[in-house]
Design a protein around this motif. Structure first.
Motif, PDB file in Angstrom:
ATOM      1  N   ALA A   1      -7.506  -5.333  -1.984  1.00 42.37           N
ATOM      2  CA  ALA A   1      -6.862  -4.092  -2.420  1.00 42.37           C
ATOM      3  C   ALA A   1      -7.832  -2.983  -2.815  1.00 42.37           C
ATOM      4  O   ALA A   1      -7.396  -1.887  -3.171  1.00 42.37           O
ATOM      5  CB  ALA A   1      -5.936  -4.386  -3.603  1.00 42.37           C
TER       6      ALA A   1
ATOM      7  N   VAL B   1       0.845  -1.193   0.000  1.00 45.55           N
ATOM      8  CA  VAL B   1       0.000   0.000   0.000  1.00 45.55           C
ATOM      9  C   VAL B   1       0.879   1.240   0.000  1.00 45.55           C
ATOM     10  O   VAL B   1       2.035   1.208   0.443  1.00 45.55           O
ATOM     11  CB  VAL B   1      -0.942   0.049   1.231  1.00 45.55           C
TER      12      VAL B   1
ATOM     13  N   ALA C   1      -1.964  -1.563   5.893  1.00 45.29           N
ATOM     14  CA  ALA C   1      -1.467  -2.708   5.132  1.00 45.29           C
ATOM     15  C   ALA C   1      -2.045  -4.010   5.675  1.00 45.29           C
ATOM     16  O   ALA C   1      -2.423  -4.901   4.903  1.00 45.29           O
ATOM     17  CB  ALA C   1       0.058  -2.738   5.189  1.00 45.29           C
TER      18      ALA C   1
ATOM     19  N   ALA D   1      -5.611  -4.308   4.525  1.00 48.86           N
ATOM     20  CA  ALA D   1      -5.659  -4.667   3.103  1.00 48.86           C
ATOM     21  C   ALA D   1      -5.382  -6.156   2.910  1.00 48.86           C
ATOM     22  O   ALA D   1      -5.952  -6.792   2.023  1.00 48.86           O
ATOM     23  CB  ALA D   1      -4.640  -3.833   2.321  1.00 48.86           C
TER      24      ALA D   1
ATOM     25  N   LEU E   1      -4.759   7.604   1.489  1.00 49.41           N
ATOM     26  CA  LEU E   1      -4.439   6.254   1.028  1.00 49.41           C
ATOM     27  C   LEU E   1      -4.527   6.305  -0.484  1.00 49.41           C
ATOM     28  O   LEU E   1      -5.606   6.423  -1.054  1.00 49.41           O
ATOM     29  CB  LEU E   1      -5.433   5.243   1.602  1.00 49.41           C
TER      30      LEU E   1
ATOM     31  N   ALA F   1      -3.332   0.465  -3.491  1.00 50.25           N
ATOM     32  CA  ALA F   1      -3.051  -0.808  -2.831  1.00 50.25           C
ATOM     33  C   ALA F   1      -3.087  -1.920  -3.875  1.00 50.25           C
ATOM     34  O   ALA F   1      -3.801  -1.823  -4.877  1.00 50.25           O
ATOM     35  CB  ALA F   1      -4.064  -1.080  -1.731  1.00 50.25           C
TER      36      ALA F   1
END
Length: 319
Positions: free
Chosen positions: A105, A74, A97, A100, A137, A140
């Motif tokens: 993602a 990420v 992370a 995720a 963010l 990802a």
């Protein structure tokens, strides 16, 4: 007419390794278009590379987490590197992370996921309020195999699992997990260093291949080569290009492999691993790649804040 700035010339020079005056001419001839200027320099034989890693940076951290057959990477951006060194921000990146790794993602799913009593989106908002700097963010990616392992490598790590660059590599195999992990780490480090664009030529963007062919053809056409010769030279040039940008054809950066192609490294590793090995995918995130950052004119900012005009020439004054 497009104004060619010193910053544009500097960026092109850093990207191509060409001389300053050549870079200025390339930008002038191509109305300031960076990619066209790169191609122009290459056709003239003045550029040392088609493209180097993007030098435009955004601050923040890349987080990478793996668990057996699954791994994620990420990118979480902040406004300054100072915040990237903040313990709360580092913990936030690692937490994102890990989330995720559990939910996948998709950014919306990550932001909506609960961490204790709050969502990730709320946790980011709370961090913004506490630290006083915007955070996002950005992206990802997740890789998973039904059998085998996903390995990771973080370059310039500031804490375990978070740094300025993160790589995950998925290896499909029924062989020994411990040996797979060793190979996976080496491959992840190779991807970080060599920055492949695709696993093999079939994975390259057709537009990228076409542009490479056009650049090569135009370069030798300007040298007066006949068309039938140019066609053969271009095909040979493409093979060299594939060795530069396709993971399986790249020469390993690990000295113990003596520059062998990654495909050969995989084949030779199968003896220790005890089964065939296949790379099913890789992801390489470098912090801030592809993000345009506005350059700050501190002299102008200070002058504006004080209600004055920016002083001419150098911002410094002498008595």
């Amino acid at each position: 007419m497009t104004t060619i700035t010193a910053a544009m010339v500097k960026d092109l020079r850093e990207t191509t390794g060409a001389g300053m005056m050549d870079c200025k001419q390339a930008l002038t001839e191509n109305s300031g278009e960076m990619q066209a200027a790169i191609d122009w320099l290459r056709k003239k034989g003045l550029s040392k590379a088609a493209k180097k890693a993007g030098r435009v940076a955004a601050e923040g951290l890349i987080g990478a987490v793996t668990s057996g057959r699954k791994g994620v990477v990420v990118e979480v951006n902040s406004e300054t590197d100072f915040v990237a060194r903040n313990g709360q921000f580092q913990g936030l990146v690692k937490m994102i992370a890990q989330v995720a790794l559990d939910v996948g993602a998709d950014l919306e799913k990550i932001l909506a996921a609960k961490v204790g009593a709050v969502t990730v989106a709320t946790a980011i908002a709370d961090a913004i309020a506490t630290i006083g700097e915007n955070m996002t963010l950005r992206r990802a990616a997740l890789l998973e195999v039904s059998k085998g392992i996903v390995s990771s490598y973080v370059h310039n790590a500031v804490i375990e699992g978070a740094g300025k660059m993160g790589v995950i590599v998925a290896l499909e195999s029924t062989g020994k997990t411990d040996e797979l992990a060793v190979l996976g780490k080496q491959l992840a480090m190779h991807v970080a260093a060599a920055n492949p664009q695709a696993l093999d030529p079939s994975g390259l963007d057709p537009a990228v291949v076409k542009r490479e062919k056009d650049v090569l053809a135009d370069k030798y056409r300007q040298q007066g080569k006949p068309e039938n010769v140019i066609e053969k030279i271009v095909e040979s040039g493409l093979k060299t290009f594939y060795k530069e940008v396709c993971l399986l054809e790249q020469a390993s950066v690990h000295g113990e492999h003596n520059g062998k192609a990654i495909s050969q490294v995989l084949k030779e590793a199968e003896g220790k691993i005890g089964a065939p090995v296949k790379i099913t995918g890789f992801v390489r995130y470098a912090l801030g790649e592809g993000i345009d950052r506005q350059e700050t004119d501190f002299a102008a900012e200070v002058a504006a804040a004080s209600g004055q005009k920016k002083p001419p020439g150098d911002a410094a004054t002498t008595s």
